[in-house]
Design a protein around this motif. Structure first.
Motif, PDB file in Angstrom:
ATOM      1  N   GLY A 176       0.791  -1.221   0.000  1.00  0.00           N
ATOM      2  CA  GLY A 176       0.000   0.000   0.000  1.00  0.00           C
ATOM      3  C   GLY A 176       0.822   1.269   0.000  1.00  0.00           C
ATOM      4  N   THR A 177       2.124   1.167   0.310  1.00  0.00           N
ATOM      5  CA  THR A 177       2.964   2.364   0.408  1.00  0.00           C
ATOM      6  C   THR A 177       4.160   2.329  -0.533  1.00  0.00           C
ATOM      7  OG1 THR A 177       4.173   1.354   2.256  1.00  0.00           O
ATOM      8  CG2 THR A 177       2.310   2.793   2.803  1.00  0.00           C
ATOM      9  N   VAL A 178       4.227   1.365  -1.434  1.00  0.00           N
ATOM     10  CA  VAL A 178       5.420   1.225  -2.269  1.00  0.00           C
ATOM     11  C   VAL A 178       5.632   2.426  -3.179  1.00  0.00           C
ATOM     12  CG1 VAL A 178       4.245  -0.054  -4.122  1.00  0.00           C
ATOM     13  CG2 VAL A 178       6.711  -0.357  -3.759  1.00  0.00           C
ATOM     14  N   LEU A 179       4.563   2.985  -3.742  1.00  0.00           N
ATOM     15  CA  LEU A 179       4.730   4.141  -4.627  1.00  0.00           C
ATOM     16  C   LEU A 179       5.190   5.362  -3.850  1.00  0.00           C
ATOM     17  CD1 LEU A 179       1.677   3.804  -7.049  1.00  0.00           C
ATOM     18  CD2 LEU A 179       4.020   3.001  -7.358  1.00  0.00           C
ATOM     19  N   ASP A 180       4.676   5.535  -2.623  1.00  0.00           N
ATOM     20  CA  ASP A 180       5.154   6.621  -1.775  1.00  0.00           C
ATOM     21  C   ASP A 180       6.658   6.497  -1.537  1.00  0.00           C
ATOM     22  OD1 ASP A 180       2.531   7.458  -1.550  1.00  0.00           O
ATOM     23  OD2 ASP A 180       2.202   6.436   0.364  1.00  0.00           O
ATOM     24  N   ALA A 181       7.103   5.261  -1.322  1.00  0.00           N
ATOM     25  CA  ALA A 181       8.514   5.029  -1.011  1.00  0.00           C
ATOM     26  C   ALA A 181       9.411   5.393  -2.189  1.00  0.00           C
ATOM     27  CB  ALA A 181       8.726   3.570  -0.608  1.00  0.00           C
ATOM     28  N   VAL A 182       9.082   4.911  -3.384  1.00  0.00           N
ATOM     29  CA  VAL A 182       9.965   5.175  -4.522  1.00  0.00           C
ATOM     30  C   VAL A 182       9.909   6.646  -4.925  1.00  0.00           C
ATOM     31  CG1 VAL A 182       9.887   2.789  -5.330  1.00  0.00           C
ATOM     32  CG2 VAL A 182       8.224   4.422  -6.207  1.00  0.00           C
ATOM     33  N   GLU A 183       8.747   7.261  -4.799  1.00  0.00           N
ATOM     34  CA  GLU A 183       8.637   8.683  -5.139  1.00  0.00           C
ATOM     35  C   GLU A 183       9.444   9.538  -4.164  1.00  0.00           C
ATOM     36  OE1 GLU A 183       4.458   9.387  -5.176  1.00  0.00           O
ATOM     37  OE2 GLU A 183       4.121   8.184  -6.993  1.00  0.00           O
ATOM     38  N   ALA A 184       9.377   9.226  -2.868  1.00  0.00           N
ATOM     39  CA  ALA A 184      10.136   9.990  -1.883  1.00  0.00           C
ATOM     40  C   ALA A 184      11.634   9.813  -2.095  1.00  0.00           C
ATOM     41  CB  ALA A 184       9.749   9.556  -0.472  1.00  0.00           C
ATOM     42  N   TYR A 185      12.048   8.610  -2.414  1.00  0.00           N
ATOM     43  CA  TYR A 185      13.462   8.360  -2.669  1.00  0.00           C
ATOM     44  C   TYR A 185      13.961   9.160  -3.866  1.00  0.00           C
ATOM     45  CZ  TYR A 185      17.498   5.897  -4.657  1.00  0.00           C
ATOM     46  OH  TYR A 185      18.727   5.592  -5.221  1.00  0.00           O
ATOM     47  N   ARG A 186      13.233   9.113  -4.960  1.00  0.00           N
ATOM     48  CA  ARG A 186      13.679   9.834  -6.164  1.00  0.00           C
ATOM     49  C   ARG A 186      13.670  11.349  -5.927  1.00  0.00           C
ATOM     50  NH1 ARG A 186      10.427   5.648  -9.148  1.00  0.00           N
ATOM     51  NH2 ARG A 186      11.975   4.203 -10.008  1.00  0.00           N
ATOM     52  N   ALA A 187      12.688  11.829  -5.172  1.00  0.00           N
ATOM     53  CA  ALA A 187      12.631  13.268  -4.898  1.00  0.00           C
ATOM     54  C   ALA A 187      13.802  13.727  -4.046  1.00  0.00           C
ATOM     55  CB  ALA A 187      11.310  13.605  -4.200  1.00  0.00           C
ATOM     56  N   ALA A 188      14.275  12.854  -3.151  1.00  0.00           N
ATOM     57  CA  ALA A 188      15.365  13.221  -2.241  1.00  0.00           C
ATOM     58  C   ALA A 188      16.740  12.937  -2.832  1.00  0.00           C
ATOM     59  CB  ALA A 188      15.212  12.460  -0.923  1.00  0.00           C
ATOM     60  N   PHE A 189      16.804  12.273  -3.968  1.00  0.00           N
ATOM     61  CA  PHE A 189      18.098  11.760  -4.454  1.00  0.00           C
ATOM     62  C   PHE A 189      19.073  12.870  -4.815  1.00  0.00           C
ATOM     63  CE2 PHE A 189      21.119  10.196  -7.575  1.00  0.00           C
ATOM     64  CZ  PHE A 189      21.568   9.052  -6.951  1.00  0.00           C
ATOM     65  N   ARG A 190      20.308  12.664  -4.370  1.00  0.00           N
ATOM     66  CA  ARG A 190      21.435  13.509  -4.746  1.00  0.00           C
ATOM     67  C   ARG A 190      22.552  12.598  -5.236  1.00  0.00           C
ATOM     68  NH1 ARG A 190      21.612  16.785   0.992  1.00  0.00           N
ATOM     69  NH2 ARG A 190      19.528  17.744   0.878  1.00  0.00           N
ATOM     70  N   PRO A 191      23.153  12.906  -6.382  1.00  0.00           N
ATOM     71  CA  PRO A 191      24.242  12.052  -6.887  1.00  0.00           C
ATOM     72  C   PRO A 191      25.369  11.935  -5.877  1.00  0.00           C
ATOM     73  CG  PRO A 191      23.517  13.592  -8.575  1.00  0.00           C
ATOM     74  CD  PRO A 191      22.838  14.015  -7.306  1.00  0.00           C
ATOM     75  N   SER A 192      26.007  10.777  -5.880  1.00  0.00           N
ATOM     76  CA  SER A 192      27.098  10.518  -4.947  1.00  0.00           C
ATOM     77  C   SER A 192      28.215   9.787  -5.684  1.00  0.00           C
ATOM     78  CB  SER A 192      26.613   9.643  -3.787  1.00  0.00           C
ATOM     79  OG  SER A 192      26.306   8.337  -4.260  1.00  0.00           O
ATOM     80  N   ALA A 193      29.298   9.530  -4.966  1.00  0.00           N
ATOM     81  CA  ALA A 193      30.387   8.753  -5.556  1.00  0.00           C
ATOM     82  C   ALA A 193      29.929   7.335  -5.869  1.00  0.00           C
ATOM     83  CB  ALA A 193      31.577   8.723  -4.595  1.00  0.00           C
ATOM     84  N   ALA A 194      28.929   6.854  -5.138  1.00  0.00           N
ATOM     85  CA  ALA A 194      28.435   5.500  -5.351  1.00  0.00           C
ATOM     86  C   ALA A 194      27.438   5.407  -6.496  1.00  0.00           C
ATOM     87  CB  ALA A 194      27.785   4.978  -4.067  1.00  0.00           C
ATOM     88  N   LEU A 195      26.680   6.492  -6.740  1.00  0.00           N
ATOM     89  CA  LEU A 195      25.556   6.397  -7.656  1.00  0.00           C
ATOM     90  C   LEU A 195      25.273   7.750  -8.290  1.00  0.00           C
ATOM     91  CD1 LEU A 195      23.770   3.860  -8.202  1.00  0.00           C
ATOM     92  CD2 LEU A 195      22.116   4.808  -6.596  1.00  0.00           C
ATOM     93  N   ALA A 196      25.247   7.790  -9.625  1.00  0.00           N
ATOM     94  CA  ALA A 196      24.986   9.047 -10.322  1.00  0.00           C
ATOM     95  C   ALA A 196      23.498   9.321 -10.463  1.00  0.00           C
ATOM     96  CB  ALA A 196      25.647   9.026 -11.703  1.00  0.00           C
ATOM     97  N   GLU A 197      22.697   8.257 -10.535  1.00  0.00           N
ATOM     98  CA  GLU A 197      21.254   8.379 -10.712  1.00  0.00           C
ATOM     99  C   GLU A 197      20.551   7.451  -9.730  1.00  0.00           C
ATOM    100  OE1 GLU A 197      20.470   7.385 -14.748  1.00  0.00           O
ATOM    101  OE2 GLU A 197      21.278   9.255 -15.557  1.00  0.00           O
TER     102      GLU A 197
END
Length: 377
Positions: free
Chosen positions: A238-259
């Motif tokens: 019931g909350t999976v879409l909330d989770a992925v949307e919040a993650y993508r909204a908060a994402f900042r590129p790092s040395a580990a991951l560009a996207e």
């Protein structure tokens, strides 16, 4: 359908009725070897405690068993629950694993704290849940599960929480714990007066992940630190879409991951035809009921045992979100369902957990799915 994304395995090391924890561990060892042959990308072990039907209590130990039984598949935790461990203990354990199996180890971190109520909600009162719906892609998003208060208020839960922590211990903020793990792995941890450089651990080539079930702190921590994120459809659909949307909204590129990189879990049972798969999955509803009623996961029953268990409308309501979002059927049926999950969430990878009473049926389910998923591309 778009070309398929990688499939991976989440193993709880389930104990079947009439079997033992020792046999469950032997089954995990064989399943790891076979799923590597089938082409699965990674093999993760969960952390669960004091459940008669689950033997996966200590991911680091079971990861070593799996890694020794395989050659190339990535191995990791889904997840180490940080509320039960110190960051140093986790880094030393996974640093040791990396020393033994370099380049293959994932460290998935879970928060393991009690669910956070929405602002203004009363403790002990379930938060309001939106009605179930289908996404434009056709994925079913059920009402959010609101029965956590029942679990948190149970004497069994309180006892387990007491046993999993030292007396009077307080778990630090999750973001601080993740930062400590990252600093210890990088070899940069300091309190301003002294440094801490764990051996093994510092400099280990461990891939750090964050696992989360909602759009709350875990998703934000993963995004803000540029870490890959595993979202939980199989436990909290019931909350999976909330989770992925919040993650993508908060994402900042790092040395580990560009996207952003999103892995989404799903529970699936595959058999040659829909009817056989439904029979194999019969035990799932009473198994979930045992967890959500604070009884603890029961040994997974046979279809006959499951059919003989008493069942009420209240039971059905308690497990409806999980049962209604389990992918059960022929290879074609399940591939179509998983493709819809991938489209709706934008997943870069899918993490499949399968539990059946018979070990051979479980292995066969993973085999049929891997073959059909590859053919779909």
């Amino acid at each position: 359908m778009k070309p398929p994304v990688p499939l991976s395995v989440l193993d709880l090391v389930p104990v079947s009725s009439g079997s033992t924890a020792a046999q469950a561990l032997r089954n995990t060892e064989e399943l790891a070897r076979r799923t590597e042959e089938f082409g699965y990308h990674r093999y993760w072990l969960a952390e669960h405690h004091l459940n008669p039907g689950v033997a996966g209590t200590t991911p680091a130990l079971v990861i070593q068993l799996v890694a020794r039984a395989t050659r190339t598949i990535r191995v990791g935790s889904g997840a180490v629950q940080l509320g039960h461990h110190t960051p140093l203990a986790v880094v030393e354990q996974f640093g040791l694993l990396d020393a033994l199996f370099p380049g293959r180890v994932d460290l998935g971190l879970g928060r393991s704290g009690p669910p956070r109520l929405p602002l203004g909600a009363r403790p002990g009162a379930p938060p309001p849940a939106a009605p179930g719906r289908h996404t434009p892609e056709g994925l079913y998003i059920p009402p959010r599960f609101t029965g956590f208060a029942r679990l948190l208020d149970s004497p069994r839960f309180r006892l387990h929480q007491a046993l999993l922590q030292q007396p009077k211990a307080e778990t630090p903020d999750y973001a601080e714990q993740v930062d400590d793990v990252l600093a210890l792995l990088a070899g940069t941890y300091t309190d301003g007066e002294a440094d801490a450089r764990p051996v093994p651990g510092a400099g280990a080539g461990v891939a750090v992940w964050v696992l989360g079930s909602s759009g709350g702190q875990s998703a934000e921590v993963a995004g803000e630190r540029g870490l890959p994120f595993a979202a939980n459809y199989h436990v909290s659909p019931g909350t999976v879409l909330d989770a992925v949307e919040a993650y993508r909204a908060a994402f900042r590129p790092s040395a580990a991951l560009a996207e952003p990189y999103v892995l989404v879990s799903a529970d699936a049972v595959v058999a040659p035809d829909d009817a056989t798969a439904r029979e194999l999955a019969t035990g799932y509803a009473p198994w979930v009921r045992s967890i959500r009623s604070a009884e603890g996961a029961i040994p997974f029953p046979t279809p006959e045992e499951a059919a003989a268990l008493p069942w009420t409308d209240e039971d059905r309501e308690l497990v409806a979100d999980r049962v209604d979002t389990q992918f059960v059927g022929s290879p074609d049926t399940v591939v179509k369902g998983l493709a819809t999950l991938r489209e709706a969430t934008g997943a870069d990878e899918l993490l499949i957990t399968t539990i059946t009473h018979g070990h051979a049926d479980r292995v066969r389910s993973y085999e049929l799915l891997a073959r059909a998923w590859a053919e779909a591309g």
